[in-house]
Design a protein around this motif. Structure first.
Motif, PDB file in Angstrom:
ATOM      1  N   UNK A  21      38.599  41.164  38.561  1.00  0.00           N
ATOM      2  CA  UNK A  21      37.809  42.153  37.824  1.00  0.00           C
ATOM      3  C   UNK A  21      37.899  43.527  38.482  1.00  0.00           C
ATOM      4  N   UNK A  22      39.079  43.866  39.034  1.00  0.00           N
ATOM      5  CA  UNK A  22      39.278  45.183  39.601  1.00  0.00           C
ATOM      6  C   UNK A  22      38.608  45.394  40.945  1.00  0.00           C
ATOM      7  N   UNK A  23      38.119  44.332  41.584  1.00  0.00           N
ATOM      8  CA  UNK A  23      37.434  44.486  42.862  1.00  0.00           C
ATOM      9  C   UNK A  23      38.189  43.762  43.960  1.00  0.00           C
ATOM     10  N   UNK A  24      38.178  44.367  45.130  1.00  0.00           N
ATOM     11  CA  UNK A  24      38.819  43.737  46.285  1.00  0.00           C
ATOM     12  C   UNK A  24      37.896  42.666  46.852  1.00  0.00           C
ATOM     13  N   UNK A  37      32.471  40.719  48.299  1.00  0.00           N
ATOM     14  CA  UNK A  37      31.568  40.246  49.347  1.00  0.00           C
ATOM     15  C   UNK A  37      30.321  41.127  49.429  1.00  0.00           C
ATOM     16  N   UNK A  38      30.498  42.437  49.270  1.00  0.00           N
ATOM     17  CA  UNK A  38      29.348  43.341  49.314  1.00  0.00           C
ATOM     18  C   UNK A  38      28.419  43.098  48.136  1.00  0.00           C
TER      19      UNK A  38
END
Length: 142
Positions: free
Chosen positions: A125-128, A133-134
């Motif tokens: 979804x476009x997130x690393x 984790x954050x």
């Protein structure tokens, strides 16, 4: 005789600002006290670091400016971990040492590093992985 509304308003505003000034002074005083305590602790820590640790079982001393090689087995032994060939193809010893140190910092007992591999998961979804984790950490209580 009842005081006028302007006297009540003026008294209220004066009291509010006087208390704000008093609170500001108290907070600044506490800041100076705690800063002094922190400085004292820092100087004590610096003095204790300046003294050589003669009872240290491991002494890894390198000349100034020399690049010291990091041995993952040594770092694992210092951290109290069991090292089971955690550095397969292409993971540098520095990475293994950093991971071992991080695990040692958060672990509550003996641990064993079995393997270290690179995360090959694509962005979801476009997130690393760090971003996910954050989000998980901040929304976990909900």
């Amino acid at each position: 005789m009842e005081p006028s509304k302007w006297i009540v308003i003026l008294t209220g505003i004066t009291l509010v600002f006087a208390i704000l000034v008093l609170l500001t002074l108290v907070i600044k005083l506490q800041g100076k006290i705690f800063t002094g305590i922190d400085r004292k602790k820092a100087t004590e820590a610096a003095a204790s670091k300046a003294q050589p640790a003669s009872s240290s079982p491991v002494a890894n001393v390198a000349p100034a400016g020399a690049a010291a090689a990091v041995e993952p087995e040594l770092v694992a032994a210092i951290a109290g971990a069991t090292y089971a060939n955690a550095s397969p193809a292409g993971v540098p010893g520095e990475i293994v040492a950093a991971i071992t140190a991080a695990v040692a910092a958060v672990s509550e007992g003996p641990f064993e590093i079995l393997s270290i591999t690179k995360n090959k998961q694509k962005k979801v979804a476009g997130r690393s992985a760090w971003s996910r984790a954050a989000v998980r950490a901040y929304t976990e209580p909900f």
